[in-house]
Structures are given as C-alpha cells and as structure tokens.
Design a protein around this motif. Structure first.
Motif, PDB file in Angstrom:
ATOM      1  N   ASP A   1     -10.624  -8.313 -28.477  1.00 46.78           N
ATOM      2  CA  ASP A   1     -10.819  -8.135 -26.921  1.00 46.78           C
ATOM      3  C   ASP A   1     -10.310  -6.850 -26.361  1.00 46.78           C
ATOM      4  O   ASP A   1     -10.513  -6.808 -25.193  1.00 46.78           O
ATOM      5  CB  ASP A   1     -10.255  -9.418 -26.208  1.00 46.78           C
ATOM      6  N   ARG A   2     -10.030  -5.989 -27.251  1.00 46.83           N
ATOM      7  CA  ARG A   2      -9.825  -4.590 -26.685  1.00 46.83           C
ATOM      8  C   ARG A   2     -11.015  -3.615 -26.388  1.00 46.83           C
ATOM      9  O   ARG A   2     -10.909  -2.838 -25.840  1.00 46.83           O
ATOM     10  CB  ARG A   2      -8.673  -3.817 -27.639  1.00 46.83           C
ATOM     11  N   VAL A   3     -12.072  -3.959 -27.039  1.00 49.07           N
ATOM     12  CA  VAL A   3     -13.318  -3.495 -26.696  1.00 49.07           C
ATOM     13  C   VAL A   3     -13.927  -3.460 -25.301  1.00 49.07           C
ATOM     14  O   VAL A   3     -13.789  -4.330 -24.785  1.00 49.07           O
ATOM     15  CB  VAL A   3     -14.310  -4.043 -27.749  1.00 49.07           C
ATOM     16  N   PRO A   4     -14.077  -2.331 -24.559  1.00 49.00           N
ATOM     17  CA  PRO A   4     -14.497  -2.416 -23.098  1.00 49.00           C
ATOM     18  C   PRO A   4     -15.534  -3.302 -22.955  1.00 49.00           C
ATOM     19  O   PRO A   4     -16.527  -3.313 -23.665  1.00 49.00           O
ATOM     20  CB  PRO A   4     -14.898  -1.120 -22.692  1.00 49.00           C
ATOM     21  N   PRO A   5     -15.661  -4.078 -21.865  1.00 45.87           N
ATOM     22  CA  PRO A   5     -16.558  -5.004 -21.752  1.00 45.87           C
ATOM     23  C   PRO A   5     -17.908  -4.552 -21.283  1.00 45.87           C
ATOM     24  O   PRO A   5     -19.040  -4.919 -21.558  1.00 45.87           O
ATOM     25  CB  PRO A   5     -16.096  -6.118 -20.560  1.00 45.87           C
ATOM     26  N   GLU A   6     -17.795  -3.268 -20.957  1.00 48.09           N
ATOM     27  CA  GLU A   6     -19.067  -2.412 -20.653  1.00 48.09           C
ATOM     28  C   GLU A   6     -20.006  -2.267 -21.862  1.00 48.09           C
ATOM     29  O   GLU A   6     -21.098  -2.279 -21.752  1.00 48.09           O
ATOM     30  CB  GLU A   6     -18.567  -1.042 -20.061  1.00 48.09           C
ATOM     31  N   PHE A   7     -19.296  -2.420 -23.167  1.00 47.28           N
ATOM     32  CA  PHE A   7     -20.208  -1.952 -24.137  1.00 47.28           C
ATOM     33  C   PHE A   7     -20.997  -3.297 -24.617  1.00 47.28           C
ATOM     34  O   PHE A   7     -22.074  -3.294 -25.014  1.00 47.28           O
ATOM     35  CB  PHE A   7     -19.127  -1.909 -25.464  1.00 47.28           C
ATOM     36  N   ALA A   8     -20.716  -4.377 -24.029  1.00 45.89           N
ATOM     37  CA  ALA A   8     -21.239  -5.792 -24.173  1.00 45.89           C
ATOM     38  C   ALA A   8     -22.648  -5.475 -23.381  1.00 45.89           C
ATOM     39  O   ALA A   8     -23.692  -5.889 -23.835  1.00 45.89           O
ATOM     40  CB  ALA A   8     -20.510  -7.051 -23.961  1.00 45.89           C
ATOM     41  N   ASP A   9     -22.345  -5.099 -22.228  1.00 43.65           N
ATOM     42  CA  ASP A   9     -23.509  -4.924 -21.166  1.00 43.65           C
ATOM     43  C   ASP A   9     -24.454  -4.043 -22.012  1.00 43.65           C
ATOM     44  O   ASP A   9     -25.623  -4.445 -21.739  1.00 43.65           O
ATOM     45  CB  ASP A   9     -23.007  -4.221 -20.074  1.00 43.65           C
ATOM     46  N   VAL A  10     -24.049  -2.974 -22.319  1.00 42.19           N
ATOM     47  CA  VAL A  10     -25.003  -1.977 -22.951  1.00 42.19           C
ATOM     48  C   VAL A  10     -25.800  -2.546 -24.160  1.00 42.19           C
ATOM     49  O   VAL A  10     -27.070  -2.417 -24.173  1.00 42.19           O
ATOM     50  CB  VAL A  10     -24.284  -0.564 -23.294  1.00 42.19           C
ATOM     51  N   LEU A  11     -25.106  -3.246 -24.958  1.00 39.76           N
ATOM     52  CA  LEU A  11     -25.782  -3.930 -26.011  1.00 39.76           C
ATOM     53  C   LEU A  11     -26.771  -4.965 -25.531  1.00 39.76           C
ATOM     54  O   LEU A  11     -27.765  -4.852 -26.158  1.00 39.76           O
ATOM     55  CB  LEU A  11     -24.789  -4.804 -26.902  1.00 39.76           C
ATOM     56  N   ARG A  12     -26.407  -5.647 -24.864  1.00 42.33           N
ATOM     57  CA  ARG A  12     -27.302  -6.687 -24.107  1.00 42.33           C
ATOM     58  C   ARG A  12     -28.599  -6.098 -23.651  1.00 42.33           C
ATOM     59  O   ARG A  12     -29.834  -6.275 -23.936  1.00 42.33           O
ATOM     60  CB  ARG A  12     -26.691  -7.508 -23.177  1.00 42.33           C
ATOM     61  N   SER A  13     -28.512  -5.024 -22.866  1.00 41.90           N
ATOM     62  CA  SER A  13     -29.645  -4.365 -22.146  1.00 41.90           C
ATOM     63  C   SER A  13     -30.206  -3.516 -23.273  1.00 41.90           C
ATOM     64  O   SER A  13     -31.616  -3.625 -23.089  1.00 41.90           O
ATOM     65  CB  SER A  13     -29.291  -3.462 -21.273  1.00 41.90           C
ATOM     66  N   THR A  14     -29.810  -3.054 -24.165  1.00 40.55           N
ATOM     67  CA  THR A  14     -30.542  -2.502 -25.127  1.00 40.55           C
ATOM     68  C   THR A  14     -31.483  -3.454 -26.187  1.00 40.55           C
ATOM     69  O   THR A  14     -32.565  -3.179 -26.108  1.00 40.55           O
ATOM     70  CB  THR A  14     -29.539  -1.490 -26.256  1.00 40.55           C
ATOM     71  N   ARG A  15     -30.740  -4.377 -26.376  1.00 43.21           N
ATOM     72  CA  ARG A  15     -31.606  -5.526 -27.258  1.00 43.21           C
ATOM     73  C   ARG A  15     -32.590  -5.886 -26.303  1.00 43.21           C
ATOM     74  O   ARG A  15     -33.932  -6.135 -26.978  1.00 43.21           O
ATOM     75  CB  ARG A  15     -30.641  -6.691 -27.488  1.00 43.21           C
ATOM     76  N   TYR A  16     -32.286  -6.134 -25.304  1.00 43.26           N
ATOM     77  CA  TYR A  16     -33.446  -6.814 -24.180  1.00 43.26           C
ATOM     78  C   TYR A  16     -34.493  -5.774 -24.122  1.00 43.26           C
ATOM     79  O   TYR A  16     -35.689  -6.189 -24.393  1.00 43.26           O
ATOM     80  CB  TYR A  16     -33.027  -6.726 -22.733  1.00 43.26           C
ATOM     81  N   SER A  17     -34.404  -4.507 -23.989  1.00 45.76           N
ATOM     82  CA  SER A  17     -35.276  -3.484 -23.968  1.00 45.76           C
ATOM     83  C   SER A  17     -36.009  -3.477 -25.295  1.00 45.76           C
ATOM     84  O   SER A  17     -37.172  -3.182 -25.359  1.00 45.76           O
ATOM     85  CB  SER A  17     -35.130  -2.135 -23.715  1.00 45.76           C
ATOM     86  N   LEU A  18     -35.220  -3.398 -26.627  1.00 43.56           N
ATOM     87  CA  LEU A  18     -35.910  -3.581 -27.960  1.00 43.56           C
ATOM     88  C   LEU A  18     -36.701  -4.430 -28.047  1.00 43.56           C
ATOM     89  O   LEU A  18     -38.115  -4.474 -28.602  1.00 43.56           O
ATOM     90  CB  LEU A  18     -34.823  -3.403 -29.137  1.00 43.56           C
ATOM     91  N   HIS A  19     -36.434  -5.819 -27.651  1.00 44.57           N
ATOM     92  CA  HIS A  19     -37.391  -6.898 -27.607  1.00 44.57           C
ATOM     93  C   HIS A  19     -38.539  -6.848 -27.020  1.00 44.57           C
ATOM     94  O   HIS A  19     -39.632  -7.473 -27.441  1.00 44.57           O
ATOM     95  CB  HIS A  19     -36.703  -8.335 -27.243  1.00 44.57           C
TER      96      HIS A  19
END
Ligand code: GTP
Ligand code: SPV
Ligand code: MN
Length: 613
Positions: A593-611
């Motif tokens: 849980d030390r990973v900045p939560p912002e990274f999960a947002d970026v991953l989510r939006s990147t995956r969404y655009s890739l799909h």
C-alpha cells in the motif's frame, strides 16, 4: 565500533558536539585506528599531488602510461577479472526500519552491519597509505552543492575522484568554516601486512573477493570494501550523489537523479534545458554529447550521469550536474556514434579495461570500424581479431574532466530551469520512439514503469528485461514507492511550472531484428518534436499510453526510414500493452500500500483506452 562523525554511535539522532572540522579530525583518527594504515595523507587536489600519485602508480605497475605523442597525459588501468562492474548483489541499504529500504534494495540491520564492517575493516589498510579526500558535489559553496570526505587506500581512486569531483583544499576550508559533510570510507580490502607485520608484495589491481557496498541512510554514511572499480569505489558518485543524496532530497524536498543534462538551442535561438534518465549503458553519455543532424539546432553538454533538481525561487525546477567529470562507457564510442566523446578523451584521461595498441594507444570495440591486427586485451593478454573475445571489457570506461568536452555549455557549472524530462530504456518491442505524458502524474507513472534490457554496467545476465524505475533501481536510497510519492509531491509544488515529461526509446527493433531508428545524432529529430511540444507549437495524437507525434511533425528528411518502419516505431499494440499493464501491476504489488494511489488511476484509464482502441 567507529563513531559516526555526524551522529553518535548506534544511530541516535542528537548531534555530536564539536564543529564539522573537529568531527572530521576525530573520524579520521577513528578510521585509522580501525584500519591501521602505515601512513595518512590529506589530499589537497593540486596538480603536483596528481603528478606524484600518477608516477607512483606507474612505478608500481598499476597504471600503464600511454604514448604521450598519441594520448598525452593518459593512462590505462587493468582491473582484476572479478572487479569490472558495480556489484548490486553486495550492495546494502541499512536503514533502521526495513520497510524504509523497500523491496528493491537489500536491507541489513544497521547495528549488525556495523559490527560486521568493524570486523571486515579491522587492519584492512595495513601496509598501505590512507588518503583523506575532501570533495564537493557541485561547485564549492554553490547553492545546491554538498560536501563529502572519502577515506580510501587506493591512489587510483584519489586520481579518479580528482577528475570526477571538485577535490581538495577549497573543500577543507568550507569544512573549517562549519559546513557539514558526508562521511565515506573505502578500502580495497587487500592489506599488505599480515599479523606478523611483514610486508607482502602488492599486485597490479588489489581487491578482495568479498565485497561490501553499504549505505546508512539515516546517518548519511557510506562504507565500501573489496572493490576498486567505478561506482563501487568512487563513493561521491552512485553511493553519495544518488543513494545518500536521494535520502537527503526526500527529507529536504529536492530530487537526486540518474540523469544527463543538456542545453538545446533552436533555429529561432530559443534555449531549452532537458534532463533524461536512462538506465546504465543506455545512452546518457551519447545524448549528452549529441551532434544534431538537423540544421539550425545545437546541443551543449552539461552532465552525462547525475542531476540534482530543486525548485527555485521562480517556482521552476532547477538542475545542476553535481559531478566534474565523465566516467563513460568506452565500447561503442566512435567517431561515427559519438565524435565529441572521442575528442574529449584525446588527452589527460584514465582508461580502465580497454585494449592497448602496439604503439601505446587505446582501442575498444566500436572506436574504429576495424580492429587493429594486434592488441593487448583488457586482461593483459595478446589479442588478434580472430581471438573470439572482446579486446576491451564491455564495461570498460574512460575517466576525464568535464572541462575537456568541446561541447560543454559555458554555464555548465551553474544551475538552470528545466523545460523537459525524458525517461527511456532499451526496449526491442512495444515502446514507441517518443510518447508525451498527459501530465506530471502520468509522467511519474511512465518513469516508474521504465524497463530495460540488462547491460554490462552491473553484474548479471546481459539482455534480460528488468524493471528499472526512473533508471534508479540500483541507486534509490530508500523505498522506491516512497520515492514515487516524493516525485508526485514535487510536481504538486511545481504546478503549471513543471517541466513536460516524455518517454523515449531509441532501441525498438523491426521483425528482422535491426534497429528501426538510426539513433545517435538523429535523436535530435526527436528532441525537436519534444521542444516544439514544450513551446505548444504543434498538436499531438492521443493514444492509450500518452501522446505521440503526427508523422508529418517528425522531421525524417534525408533519413533512410520507410513509412512502414516509421509506423512500426509508433505502433501501440493493444494486446501487448494490456499484457504490459498486467506486468506493471505485478511489479507494483511488491510495494503493497505504499504505491501512490494515483498509479492505480493511470493503470485503470490506460487499460480502459486500450480496450476501446
Ligand atoms: P552509464 O554511464 O552506465 O550510466 O551509461 P550511459 O547511459 O551514459 O551509457 P552510454 O551513453 O555510454 O551508452 C552506451 C551504449 O548505448 C552504447 O552501446 C551505445 O552504442 C548505445 N547507444 C547510445 N545511444 C544510442 C542510440 O541512439 N541508438 C542505439 N542503437 N544505441 C545507442
Ligand atoms: C552506471 O553503472 O550507471 C555508471 C557507472 O554510470 S558506475 O559509476 O560504475 O556506476
Ligand atoms: Mn550511470
């Protein structure tokens, strides 16, 4: 137990009484009591001192003088076969709390490590001279500069430190005036006297099979044992200017980075400053000395390996090169790929592990298209082109003062505001030639996800893909996830004045296995696009992983790159990138849980655009 000069033993945080100078004298005496050298020499950084040490190393057979007509003032050192690169497997971060080292550093309990080091260093300098080397990272007294002192029993290290840092009396005067300094201790681990006190003969490259590269982040100390090579032994470099400095930077709100620095001037005479982080042996020195192939552009060199960045009073992110020299990769450096580096090392250079020609000059793979008919290779053995082994070690290097670089920017020793930050790696597939980050947060994500094929700069199997966030995997002095959060915090403070962030990849290959992009001087074409974006002069194409050029905006005139290969350079294959996202998520998972939560947002939006691509 050696008492740390800046903090008392056992990591208590109250300050030791006495001025920085008083503590320096006490610490030198302590280290001498432990390591038991025959004598102690305080280095003054004078030309006479470096002449004397050079003469001594030549007389001892530790340096070979090169032909003064061909390579004036230059020398060759050959290391032992087991001391040719950084030893990441023997590099330790000894923070009080294991979580502060994070999963990507090897943690050891500081109290236990101190006890172990006390045993290892006991008598380790017997029969040798102990040199006390005061140095400054950044100009002496400069606003972003830091002082350090390296104790070492290697004259080769003293000479190299004299090229890589500002060394000597000026630094001592600063310490006398009360400026704090960082304590660093280096021993080759090859004493010349045994318990009976009898003196043994020395060898050409003294070192020890057992090695320790140890950082104590809380007390800002470095202890290095058993290696005489580069990043293991020149403690101002990776150990201080990156590992310890990154911890200081976290605590004080700045950044210590594995980045080159350049000044770029456009045909309209606008100047820009660019920083770029690429993993070891992935092109920093090359980009730092780039000769543009497009008309009207110039690139000047500021630094090739390390940058310290701090917000200035104008609100922008300012940078300095804390170093004063280059410790550059020799192989692949030739008049076709990097003529500026070839010119830089024409004189007054220490070469390590390159080959020796019959007329007393140096050679390495890539210096000239054809190898000489006979050489002495880096191991000291006869070599011919049919030998089947490289004549120069793949991690052979040159050490030279930055002032010898013909493209050095006039103000290279000063600080300046950054316009763009580049992240890159060695990726044969997937990663386009250039991608602009959507914003700072996305840029930090791109930096955090750098992966690169392993090079010879560290021990390990060359070619295998490894994650190297911010090109700092071996150099971040604390938990890498906290480091990402720190980058996000710095961005929050910079706001709209933050430099723009880009990802680049010169190494993408086509189906035939050849590089799709010519690279080197032609990378100026990519810089042009980047700086036109910084100026807001041209639009870009939005793709799921960021923004890429419209093909017509990338100047490829005169290049032998077909439209098809250009398209391959920018291809973003949704399936491969979805797989890449999975690997990224897996990589992040180890930080919990030390990973900045912002990274999960970026991953989510990147995956969404890739799909939906
Ligand atoms: P460290 O000093 O280890 O931190 O590395 P560095 O990043 O300064 O490495 P350097 O610039 O010396 O990179 C060396 C390697 O990258 C050599 O093999 C170069 O030939 C290769 N290289 C550099 N730029 C390019 C490029 O644009 N294209 C290709 N294909 N290779 C490049
Ligand atoms: C690197 O490996 O990134 C270098 C060389 O720049 S060394 O100084 O050995 O770390
Ligand atoms: Mn480096």
């Amino acid at each position: 137990m050696i008492t740390n000069p800046n903090h008392p033993a056992r990591l208590e945080h109250n300050v030791v009484p006495g001025s920085p100078r008083v503590r320096l004298d006490a610490w030198v005496a302590d280290v001498a009591r432990l390591t038991q050298p025959d004598d102690i020499v305080w280095c003054d950084g004078s030309a006479e001192e470096s002449r004397r040490l050079t003469r001594q190393l030549v007389a001892e057979g530790k340096l070979v003088e090169l032909n003064p007509d061909l390579r004036p003032g230059s020398y060759l050192a050959r290391t032992s076969a087991n001391d040719v690169a950084r030893v990441e497997g023997r590099t330790f971060t000894c923070s009080v709390d294991e979580d502060d080292a994070g999963p990507t550093n090897q943690w050891r309990d500081p109290v236990e490590m101190r006890a172990e080091l006390d045993g290892v260093f006991a008598g380790s300098m017997r029969g040798r001279t102990m040199y006390v080397v005061p140095f400054s990272l950044g100009p002496v007294g400069g606003p972003l500069s830091q002082l350090g002192v390296e104790i070492t029993d290697s004259a080769y290290v003293v000479l190299s430190m004299g090229l890589m840092t500002r060394l000597g009396d000026r630094v001592l005067r600063e310490i006398n005036a009360g400026t704090p300094w960082v304590a660093t201790v280096h021993s080759l681990g090859h004493p010349l006297r045994g318990d009976d006190g009898a003196l043994q003969e020395d060898v050409a490259w003294p070192s020890n099979d057992t090695k320790y590269i140890v950082q104590f982040p809380e007390t800002r100390e470095i202890w290095s044992y058993g290696s005489g090579y580069g990043g293991n032994a020149l403690l101002a470099k990776k150990c201080f200017a990156l590992r310890i400095a990154s911890v200081m930077a976290r605590d004080e709100g700045w950044l210590a980075e594995h980045m080159l620095l350049i000044k770029v001037t456009s045909p309209e005479n606008h100047t820009f400053h660019v920083a770029a982080a690429f993993p070891s042996a992935c092109g920093k020195t090359n980009l730092a000395m780039l000769q543009p192939t497009i008309p009207g552009w110039t690139v000047e060199t500021i630094g090739d390996d390390i940058a310290w960045l701090k917000q200035g009073s104008d609100g922008r992110l300012h940078a300095i090169n804390p170093e004063a020299g280059f410790f550059g990769v020799a192989p692949g450096t030739g008049t076709l790929t990097n003529p500026i580096a070839v010119e830089t090392v024409r004189a007054n250079t220490i070469f390590t592990n390159v080959a020796l020609t019959d007329d007393g000059d140096v050679w390495w793979e890539g210096l000239t298209p054809e190898a000489p008919a006979h050489l002495i290779d880096w191991t000291g053995a006869d070599w011919t082109p049919s030998s089947g082994t490289p004549a120069a070690h793949p991690n052979s290097r040159f050490t030279v003062s930055i002032d010898q670089c013909p493209t050095l920017a006039e103000d290279a020793h000063e600080s300046f505001p950054l316009d763009a930050i580049l992240f890159g790696g060695r990726r044969a597939t997937n990663v386009p030639l250039v991608v602009q980050a959507r914003d700072w947060k996305h840029g930090v994500f791109l930096g955090a996800t750098i992966s690169s094929e392993q090079t010879a700069a560290a021990e390990g199997s060359v070619g295998s893909l490894r994650r190297d966030p911010f090109a700092m995997l071996p150099f971040c002095g604390y938990n890498m996830a906290d480091y990402w959060s720190h980058w996000l915090d710095v961005g929050d403070r910079l706001g709209s004045r933050a430099p723009k962030i880009f990802q680049v990849n010169w190494f993408r290959k086509g189906d035939d296995g050849s590089y799709l992009w010519p690279g080197f001087g032609d990378n100026s074409r990519v810089l042009e696009w980047i700086l036109r974006r910084v100026e807001n002069r041209i639009p870009a194409v939005r793709v799921p992983i960021g923004e890429v050029p419209r093909l017509r905006d990338l100047d490829v005139s005169g290049l032998d790159v077909t439209r098809d290969r250009l398209e391959q350079l920018f291809d973003v294959d949704p399936d491969s990138w979805l797989a890449e996202c999975d690997l990224t998520e897996e990589f992040f998972a180890q930080f919990g849980d030390r990973v900045p939560p912002e990274f999960a947002d970026v991953l989510r939006s990147t995956r969404y655009s890739l799909h939906s691509a």
